[in-house]
Design a protein around this motif. Structure first.
Motif, mmCIF file in Angstrom:
data_model
loop_
_atom_site.group_PDB
_atom_site.id
_atom_site.type_symbol
_atom_site.label_atom_id
_atom_site.label_comp_id
_atom_site.label_asym_id
_atom_site.label_seq_id
_atom_site.Cartn_x
_atom_site.Cartn_y
_atom_site.Cartn_z
ATOM 1 N N UNK A 164 21.736 0.579 -23.741
ATOM 2 C CA UNK A 164 20.770 1.509 -23.170
ATOM 3 C C UNK A 164 20.244 1.074 -21.816
ATOM 4 N N UNK A 165 20.522 -0.169 -21.421
ATOM 5 C CA UNK A 165 20.052 -0.679 -20.130
ATOM 6 C C UNK A 165 21.170 -0.728 -19.099
ATOM 7 N N UNK A 166 22.257 -0.004 -19.361
ATOM 8 C CA UNK A 166 23.404 -0.038 -18.448
ATOM 9 C C UNK A 166 23.015 0.379 -17.030
ATOM 10 N N UNK A 167 22.169 1.397 -16.892
ATOM 11 C CA UNK A 167 21.757 1.852 -15.564
ATOM 12 C C UNK A 167 20.895 0.808 -14.860
ATOM 13 N N UNK A 168 20.046 0.143 -15.630
ATOM 14 C CA UNK A 168 19.198 -0.910 -15.055
ATOM 15 C C UNK A 168 20.073 -2.057 -14.554
ATOM 16 N N UNK A 169 21.072 -2.430 -15.354
ATOM 17 C CA UNK A 169 21.986 -3.497 -14.947
ATOM 18 C C UNK A 169 22.785 -3.069 -13.716
ATOM 19 N N UNK A 170 23.258 -1.835 -13.696
ATOM 20 C CA UNK A 170 24.041 -1.353 -12.559
ATOM 21 C C UNK A 170 23.214 -1.383 -11.270
ATOM 22 N N UNK A 201 21.451 -3.650 -10.283
ATOM 23 C CA UNK A 201 21.557 -4.982 -9.687
ATOM 24 C C UNK A 201 22.539 -5.004 -8.517
ATOM 25 N N UNK A 202 23.495 -4.076 -8.507
ATOM 26 C CA UNK A 202 24.488 -4.077 -7.433
ATOM 27 C C UNK A 202 23.885 -3.700 -6.087
ATOM 28 N N UNK A 203 22.675 -3.160 -6.083
ATOM 29 C CA UNK A 203 22.027 -2.745 -4.829
ATOM 30 C C UNK A 203 20.869 -3.667 -4.451
ATOM 31 N N UNK A 204 20.828 -4.856 -5.023
ATOM 32 C CA UNK A 204 19.688 -5.748 -4.803
ATOM 33 C C UNK A 204 19.507 -6.131 -3.334
ATOM 34 N N UNK A 205 20.581 -6.197 -2.589
ATOM 35 C CA UNK A 205 20.466 -6.602 -1.184
ATOM 36 C C UNK A 205 19.964 -5.477 -0.283
ATOM 37 N N UNK A 206 20.078 -4.234 -0.725
ATOM 38 C CA UNK A 206 19.728 -3.107 0.138
ATOM 39 C C UNK A 206 18.533 -2.305 -0.352
ATOM 40 N N UNK A 207 18.175 -2.460 -1.627
ATOM 41 C CA UNK A 207 17.075 -1.670 -2.177
ATOM 42 C C UNK A 207 15.741 -2.139 -1.604
ATOM 43 N N UNK A 208 14.792 -1.228 -1.355
ATOM 44 C CA UNK A 208 13.478 -1.647 -0.838
ATOM 45 C C UNK A 208 12.783 -2.632 -1.778
ATOM 46 N N UNK A 209 12.146 -3.609 -1.183
ATOM 47 C CA UNK A 209 11.443 -4.642 -1.938
ATOM 48 C C UNK A 209 9.953 -4.333 -2.005
ATOM 49 N N UNK A 210 9.281 -4.973 -2.960
ATOM 50 C CA UNK A 210 7.833 -4.815 -3.145
ATOM 51 C C UNK A 210 7.256 -6.158 -3.563
ATOM 52 N N UNK A 211 5.954 -6.354 -3.439
ATOM 53 C CA UNK A 211 5.366 -7.623 -3.859
ATOM 54 C C UNK A 211 5.670 -7.924 -5.330
ATOM 55 N N UNK A 212 5.997 -9.168 -5.607
ATOM 56 C CA UNK A 212 6.285 -9.568 -6.987
ATOM 57 C C UNK A 212 5.132 -9.228 -7.918
ATOM 58 N N UNK A 221 24.607 -13.399 -5.285
ATOM 59 C CA UNK A 221 26.001 -12.977 -5.144
ATOM 60 C C UNK A 221 26.669 -12.829 -6.506
ATOM 61 N N UNK A 222 26.449 -13.815 -7.385
ATOM 62 C CA UNK A 222 27.067 -13.767 -8.708
ATOM 63 C C UNK A 222 26.534 -12.602 -9.525
ATOM 64 N N UNK A 223 25.236 -12.347 -9.440
ATOM 65 C CA UNK A 223 24.645 -11.258 -10.216
ATOM 66 C C UNK A 223 25.151 -9.899 -9.737
ATOM 67 N N UNK A 224 25.242 -9.705 -8.436
ATOM 68 C CA UNK A 224 25.751 -8.443 -7.902
ATOM 69 C C UNK A 224 27.191 -8.216 -8.368
ATOM 70 N N UNK A 225 28.001 -9.266 -8.315
ATOM 71 C CA UNK A 225 29.399 -9.130 -8.731
ATOM 72 C C UNK A 225 29.510 -8.821 -10.219
ATOM 73 N N UNK A 226 28.768 -9.532 -11.030
ATOM 74 C CA UNK A 226 28.832 -9.332 -12.482
ATOM 75 C C UNK A 226 28.336 -7.941 -12.851
ATOM 76 N N UNK A 227 27.289 -7.474 -12.172
ATOM 77 C CA UNK A 227 26.668 -6.196 -12.526
ATOM 78 C C UNK A 227 27.564 -5.010 -12.248
ATOM 79 N N UNK A 228 28.613 -5.193 -11.456
ATOM 80 C CA UNK A 228 29.556 -4.113 -11.180
ATOM 81 C C UNK A 228 30.643 -4.023 -12.250
ATOM 82 N N UNK A 229 30.700 -4.981 -13.149
ATOM 83 C CA UNK A 229 31.733 -4.992 -14.183
ATOM 84 C C UNK A 229 31.360 -4.065 -15.333
ATOM 85 N N UNK A 230 32.342 -3.477 -16.018
ATOM 86 C CA UNK A 230 32.034 -2.599 -17.152
ATOM 87 C C UNK A 230 31.377 -3.318 -18.319
#
Length: 247
Positions: free
Chosen positions: A60-66, A68-79, A40-49
């Motif tokens: 350069x990693x702004x898109x990668x950080x952003x 994080x806001x979809x972590x609950x809905x994005x398809x998962x894969x084996x670690x 929850x904290x990571x999703x909230x923080x990742x939406x901040x500018x």
């Protein structure tokens, strides 16, 4: 024998389709409440500018950080597939036999601890982060991991310093815990250390014969493929150290 690994900074984002992460299905479901808190904290923080700065990521990693806001809905894969860094490439977790994979745990800033077959999305979060709403992550995870990580056999600790701070073995466990240090020409190395730890872990997990059960037996197994020596604990209650020469 249990092999403890760090995650990798580089991660596969995950497949285009599939089910999202199921926290209750991950290794050690007792950690679900703690995982929810960090997620929850990571999703909230990742939406901040200012999210990249807060998470210690470059601009350069702004898109990668952003993402994080979809972590609950994005398809998962084996670690085993999500982690793609130098150590994990050398170990090649996806190709390990099932019995060997059961001897591996990855310590994670987001999930606490994962088995190779746990399904998660790619994410950006390091253990050295002071996460708004949670605090320093190593300190947050330490009591949670202490409660669920109580291995009964030999522990081969391939974690980096930041991740080692999230789980510190008690005195009884430390007596059968061996931290892996990688040297080249007598000097500690960094990038080569990750590669060598991956190679060592793969050797230990796939060699024939019984897995080592003591620090001395671990040294015997390591010298089958590497130059290595075993150092006794520097103080009572500290782990052993296996010094491995980078190939």
């Amino acid at each position: 024998m249990l092999v403890l690994l760090p995650p990798s900074e580089s991660k596969w984002a995950g497949p285009a389709r599939g089910a999202p992460v199921d926290l209750g299905a991950l290794h050690r479901p007792e950690l679900s409440a703690a995982r929810e808190q960090v997620l929850d904290a990571l999703v909230a923080v990742s939406a901040r500018p200012d999210a990249p700065a807060l998470l210690g990521a470059g601009a350069g990693l702004a898109e990668v950080v952003r993402a994080n806001t979809t972590l609950r809905t994005r398809p998962a894969a084996p670690a085993a597939r999500v982690y793609t860094g130098v150590l994990h490439d050398a170990l090649d977790l996806p190709s390990l036999p099932a019995a060997a994979a059961r001897r591996v745990l990855v310590v994670s800033a987001l999930w606490g601890v994962l088995g190779p077959r746990d399904r998660v999305p790619g994410y950006r979060l390091s253990m050295g982060t002071d996460l708004p709403g949670v605090g320093p992550l190593a300190a947050f995870w330490r009591p949670h991991l202490a409660a669920v990580l109580q291995p009964s056999g030999l522990v081969v600790d391939c974690r980096s310093a930041a991740y080692a701070a999230a789980w510190v073995p008690d005195a009884a466990t430390a007596a059968r815990t061996v931290a892996v240090r990688v040297l080249r020409d007598g000097r500690v190395v960094s990038h080569a250390a990750k590669h060598t730890r991956g190679l060592l872990a793969r050797h230990l997990l796939t060699r024939t014969g019984r897995p080592p059960r003591t620090p001395a037996a671990l040294l015997d197994a390591a010298v089958e493929a590497f130059g290595a020596k075993l150092l006794e604990p520097v103080r009572r209650g500290a782990p052993w150290t296996l010094e491995v020469e980078a190939p």
